[in-house]
Motif scaffolding. Structure first.
Motif, PDB file in Angstrom:
ATOM      1  N   ASP A 274     -61.753  92.325 -36.184  1.00 35.48           N
ATOM      2  CA  ASP A 274     -61.648  91.275 -35.705  1.00 35.48           C
ATOM      3  C   ASP A 274     -60.277  90.996 -35.050  1.00 35.48           C
ATOM      4  N   ASP A 275     -59.451  91.891 -35.656  1.00 33.63           N
ATOM      5  CA  ASP A 275     -58.081  91.788 -34.648  1.00 33.63           C
ATOM      6  C   ASP A 275     -58.322  92.217 -33.271  1.00 33.63           C
ATOM      7  N   ALA A 276     -58.999  93.333 -33.092  1.00 32.79           N
ATOM      8  CA  ALA A 276     -59.141  93.857 -31.856  1.00 32.79           C
ATOM      9  C   ALA A 276     -60.002  92.916 -30.830  1.00 32.79           C
ATOM     10  N   VAL A 277     -60.913  92.270 -31.293  1.00 34.42           N
ATOM     11  CA  VAL A 277     -61.491  91.494 -30.593  1.00 34.42           C
ATOM     12  C   VAL A 277     -60.522  89.882 -30.141  1.00 34.42           C
ATOM     13  N   ARG A 278     -59.792  89.688 -30.980  1.00 33.52           N
ATOM     14  CA  ARG A 278     -59.071  88.628 -30.917  1.00 33.52           C
ATOM     15  C   ARG A 278     -57.956  88.857 -29.829  1.00 33.52           C
ATOM     16  N   PHE A 279     -57.107  89.877 -30.185  1.00 27.11           N
ATOM     17  CA  PHE A 279     -56.074  90.233 -29.220  1.00 27.11           C
ATOM     18  C   PHE A 279     -56.406  90.851 -27.693  1.00 27.11           C
ATOM     19  N   ILE A 280     -57.822  91.366 -27.587  1.00 28.74           N
ATOM     20  CA  ILE A 280     -58.138  91.778 -26.338  1.00 28.74           C
ATOM     21  C   ILE A 280     -58.541  90.817 -25.474  1.00 28.74           C
ATOM     22  N   THR A 281     -59.428  90.052 -26.053  1.00 31.40           N
ATOM     23  CA  THR A 281     -60.362  89.142 -25.511  1.00 31.40           C
ATOM     24  C   THR A 281     -59.441  87.590 -25.274  1.00 31.40           C
ATOM     25  N   GLU A 282     -58.568  87.121 -25.986  1.00 29.73           N
ATOM     26  CA  GLU A 282     -57.979  86.225 -25.841  1.00 29.73           C
ATOM     27  C   GLU A 282     -56.797  85.927 -24.943  1.00 29.73           C
TER      28      GLU A 282
ATOM     29  N   MET B  92     -37.154 102.699 -29.990  1.00 34.94           N
ATOM     30  CA  MET B  92     -38.287 103.073 -28.808  1.00 34.94           C
ATOM     31  C   MET B  92     -38.518 102.029 -27.990  1.00 34.94           C
ATOM     32  N   MET B  93     -38.779 100.589 -28.538  1.00 32.43           N
ATOM     33  CA  MET B  93     -39.373  99.528 -27.846  1.00 32.43           C
ATOM     34  C   MET B  93     -38.485  98.793 -26.963  1.00 32.43           C
ATOM     35  N   ASP B  94     -37.215  99.376 -27.136  1.00 31.18           N
ATOM     36  CA  ASP B  94     -35.913  98.771 -26.323  1.00 31.18           C
ATOM     37  C   ASP B  94     -35.654  99.336 -25.416  1.00 31.18           C
ATOM     38  N   SER B  95     -36.185 100.449 -25.273  1.00 29.54           N
ATOM     39  CA  SER B  95     -35.501 101.436 -23.932  1.00 29.54           C
ATOM     40  C   SER B  95     -36.215 101.141 -22.600  1.00 29.54           C
ATOM     41  N   PRO B  96     -35.705 101.219 -21.706  1.00 31.76           N
ATOM     42  CA  PRO B  96     -36.374 100.927 -20.158  1.00 31.76           C
ATOM     43  C   PRO B  96     -37.622 101.714 -19.836  1.00 31.76           C
ATOM     44  N   ILE B  97     -37.686 102.882 -20.629  1.00 26.68           N
ATOM     45  CA  ILE B  97     -38.970 103.607 -20.279  1.00 26.68           C
ATOM     46  C   ILE B  97     -40.318 102.783 -20.925  1.00 26.68           C
ATOM     47  N   TRP B  98     -39.876 102.457 -22.131  1.00 27.11           N
ATOM     48  CA  TRP B  98     -40.936 101.581 -22.798  1.00 27.11           C
ATOM     49  C   TRP B  98     -41.543 100.425 -22.192  1.00 27.11           C
ATOM     50  N   LYS B  99     -40.452  99.604 -21.476  1.00 27.31           N
ATOM     51  CA  LYS B  99     -40.833  98.244 -20.913  1.00 27.31           C
ATOM     52  C   LYS B  99     -41.289  98.606 -19.602  1.00 27.31           C
ATOM     53  N   SER B 100     -41.080  99.831 -18.952  1.00 25.04           N
ATOM     54  CA  SER B 100     -41.630 100.264 -17.585  1.00 25.04           C
ATOM     55  C   SER B 100     -43.198 100.362 -17.672  1.00 25.04           C
ATOM     56  N   MET B 101     -43.798 100.585 -18.918  1.00 26.87           N
ATOM     57  CA  MET B 101     -45.270 100.769 -18.989  1.00 26.87           C
ATOM     58  C   MET B 101     -46.148  99.447 -18.736  1.00 26.87           C
ATOM     59  N   ASP B 102     -47.257  99.644 -17.979  1.00 25.49           N
ATOM     60  CA  ASP B 102     -48.022  98.315 -17.537  1.00 25.49           C
ATOM     61  C   ASP B 102     -48.691  97.679 -18.780  1.00 25.49           C
ATOM     62  N   ALA B 103     -48.790  98.076 -19.838  1.00 24.09           N
ATOM     63  CA  ALA B 103     -49.369  97.515 -21.118  1.00 24.09           C
ATOM     64  C   ALA B 103     -48.179  96.616 -21.739  1.00 24.09           C
ATOM     65  N   VAL B 104     -47.043  97.257 -21.464  1.00 24.51           N
ATOM     66  CA  VAL B 104     -45.827  96.208 -21.829  1.00 24.51           C
ATOM     67  C   VAL B 104     -45.826  95.178 -20.882  1.00 24.51           C
ATOM     68  N   LYS B 105     -45.642  95.153 -19.706  1.00 30.75           N
ATOM     69  CA  LYS B 105     -45.493  94.294 -18.792  1.00 30.75           C
ATOM     70  C   LYS B 105     -46.463  93.319 -18.930  1.00 30.75           C
ATOM     71  N   LEU B 106     -47.745  93.646 -19.206  1.00 28.98           N
ATOM     72  CA  LEU B 106     -49.010  92.632 -18.924  1.00 28.98           C
ATOM     73  C   LEU B 106     -49.090  91.962 -20.445  1.00 28.98           C
ATOM     74  N   GLY B 107     -48.120  92.477 -21.403  1.00 26.61           N
ATOM     75  CA  GLY B 107     -48.346  91.642 -22.606  1.00 26.61           C
ATOM     76  C   GLY B 107     -49.361  92.133 -23.491  1.00 26.61           C
ATOM     77  N   HIS B 108     -49.768  93.531 -23.169  1.00 29.02           N
ATOM     78  CA  HIS B 108     -50.834  93.923 -24.024  1.00 29.02           C
ATOM     79  C   HIS B 108     -50.421  94.897 -25.090  1.00 29.02           C
ATOM     80  N   VAL B 109     -49.290  94.680 -25.805  1.00 25.22           N
ATOM     81  CA  VAL B 109     -48.780  95.481 -27.012  1.00 25.22           C
ATOM     82  C   VAL B 109     -48.899  94.434 -28.222  1.00 25.22           C
ATOM     83  N   PHE B 110     -49.850  94.567 -29.262  1.00 23.13           N
ATOM     84  CA  PHE B 110     -50.129  93.901 -30.231  1.00 23.13           C
ATOM     85  C   PHE B 110     -49.637  94.605 -31.476  1.00 23.13           C
ATOM     86  N   GLU B 111     -48.696  93.969 -32.450  1.00 22.04           N
ATOM     87  CA  GLU B 111     -48.112  94.297 -33.654  1.00 22.04           C
ATOM     88  C   GLU B 111     -49.209  93.760 -34.521  1.00 22.04           C
ATOM     89  N   VAL B 112     -49.630  94.559 -35.455  1.00 25.17           N
ATOM     90  CA  VAL B 112     -50.787  94.628 -36.549  1.00 25.17           C
ATOM     91  C   VAL B 112     -50.314  94.742 -37.851  1.00 25.17           C
TER      92      VAL B 112
END
Length: 343
Positions: A335-343, A297-317
């Motif tokens: 700890d993960d949420a704070v680090r990924f979102i604020t840094e 799913m992550m390789d599809s153009p539909i996935w890549k069209s999401m704003d979160a993906v374009k902004l680099g706001h997808v985090f593997e945990v």
């Protein structure tokens, strides 16, 4: 007539009187048992016998102060399925599969740990490295396997663990307490476990520390997440789904941290996710849990069209604790949420 050489008759009378006085005084002191060294020893022994229950309680609590319900006397506690659990003293050898996180938070090491054949809870293995594993891949371990560890208390974290005669079998081994779903209310289940183990003070302290951590995290996230939505996507072998806000990581993000959630889950615990639905995913930040599922799913153009993906706001945990159940896992998620979102 017996004669004491070198002793006059008058001296003999005096000596006899002294000896008689000593006998009388010695008898009185022995009866009192408070002044002489022997008397003090006896008093300490008697005190130890009277307080033997208190000493056992102190050992069981490992520094916890006794509260109501934390006693060495026999007590009966009703579990969430209505079973009466009779406890005598403070349990020392605990078997509580899938509740290892909460036990460790209270400073208790179980006699055996849950395992899925490969390993136990990965994020806890440093603390559980010397604890034997019991395989749950094919269901509940046999009573014989559990009995080998001689537990004096068994705690089952969900009602399903008590099904098919498991409760009856385990209850013959040791007092057995069953939660309907301990993962659905971590704070409540930790409090109950603290009561069962004579660790209520430790449970209160752990919960207070967690609440303080939550408040600190909310301050750090602040306006960064204001009017923003967060989604947790789980890529599992059985499919891809969105986690809701009622349990595990979803509860931490949406209930504790008050982060907005996508409309796709609403009040549900989870929702299936497909390529067709992705355009409706209103998420500014996405946390991806890879649990052995299909990632195409992550390789599809539909996935890549999401704003979160374009902004680099997808985090593997890390799935080991993002799907974990207990305050240790929850604190790591924060700890993960704070680090990924604020840094």
């Amino acid at each position: 007539m017996l004669r004491l050489w070198g002793t006059s008759r008058k001296s003999l009378k005096t000596l006899s009187a002294v000896l008689l006085s000593c006998v009388i005084i010695g008898s009185l002191l022995a009866g009192c048992g408070t002044k002489t060294e022997w008397g003090v020893t006896n008093a300490a022994t008697a005190s130890g016998q009277q307080n033997s229950g208190g000493e056992a309680s102190s050992q069981g609590n490992t520094g916890d102060s006794n509260k109501a319900g934390e006693t060495t006397e026999e007590r009966t506690i009703t579990d969430e399925l209505g079973h009466e659990v009779k406890l005598s003293g403070i349990p020392q050898k605990i078997f509580a599969p899938n509740l290892e996180d909460s036990l460790l938070k209270l400073g208790v090491t179980p006699v055996a740990q849950w395992s899925n054949a490969k390993s136990g809870h990965v994020y806890l293995q440093e603390q559980l490295k010397d604890v034997p594993r019991l395989d749950f891949t094919s269901g509940m371990p046999s009573p014989e396997a559990v009995m080998a560890y001689e537990p004096d208390l068994i705690i089952l974290h969900t009602a399903t663990y008590a099904e098919n005669g498991a409760y009856d079998s385990y209850a013959k081994i040791a007092p057995t307490y069953v939660f309907k779903n301990a993962s659905g209310n971590i704070e409540g289940s930790l409090t109950k476990i603290g009561e069962l183990l004579g660790k209520s003070a430790a449970a209160d302290a752990a919960l207070q520390a967690y609440r303080e951590k939550v408040e600190e995290a909310k301050q750090k996230l602040g306006k960064v997440t204001e009017n923003k939505n967060v989604a947790i996507i789980r890529f599992a072998p059985r499919g891809v789904n969105l986690m809701g806000g009622q349990y595990l990581a979803g509860y931490v993000l949406h209930q504790d941290l008050d982060l907005g959630k996508t409309k796709l889950v609403g009040e549900e615990n989870s929702a299936n996710l497909s390529l067709e639905i992705i355009p409706e995913l209103d998420a500014d930040y996405i946390f991806a849990i890879h649990q052995g599922g299909d990632l195409t799913m992550m390789d599809s153009p539909i996935w890549k069209s999401m704003d979160a993906v374009k902004l680099g706001h997808v985090f593997e945990v890390d799935d080991s604790y993002w799907l974990g159940s207990g305050l240790i896992a929850y604190e790591k998620i924060i700890d993960d949420a704070v680090r990924f979102i604020t840094e």
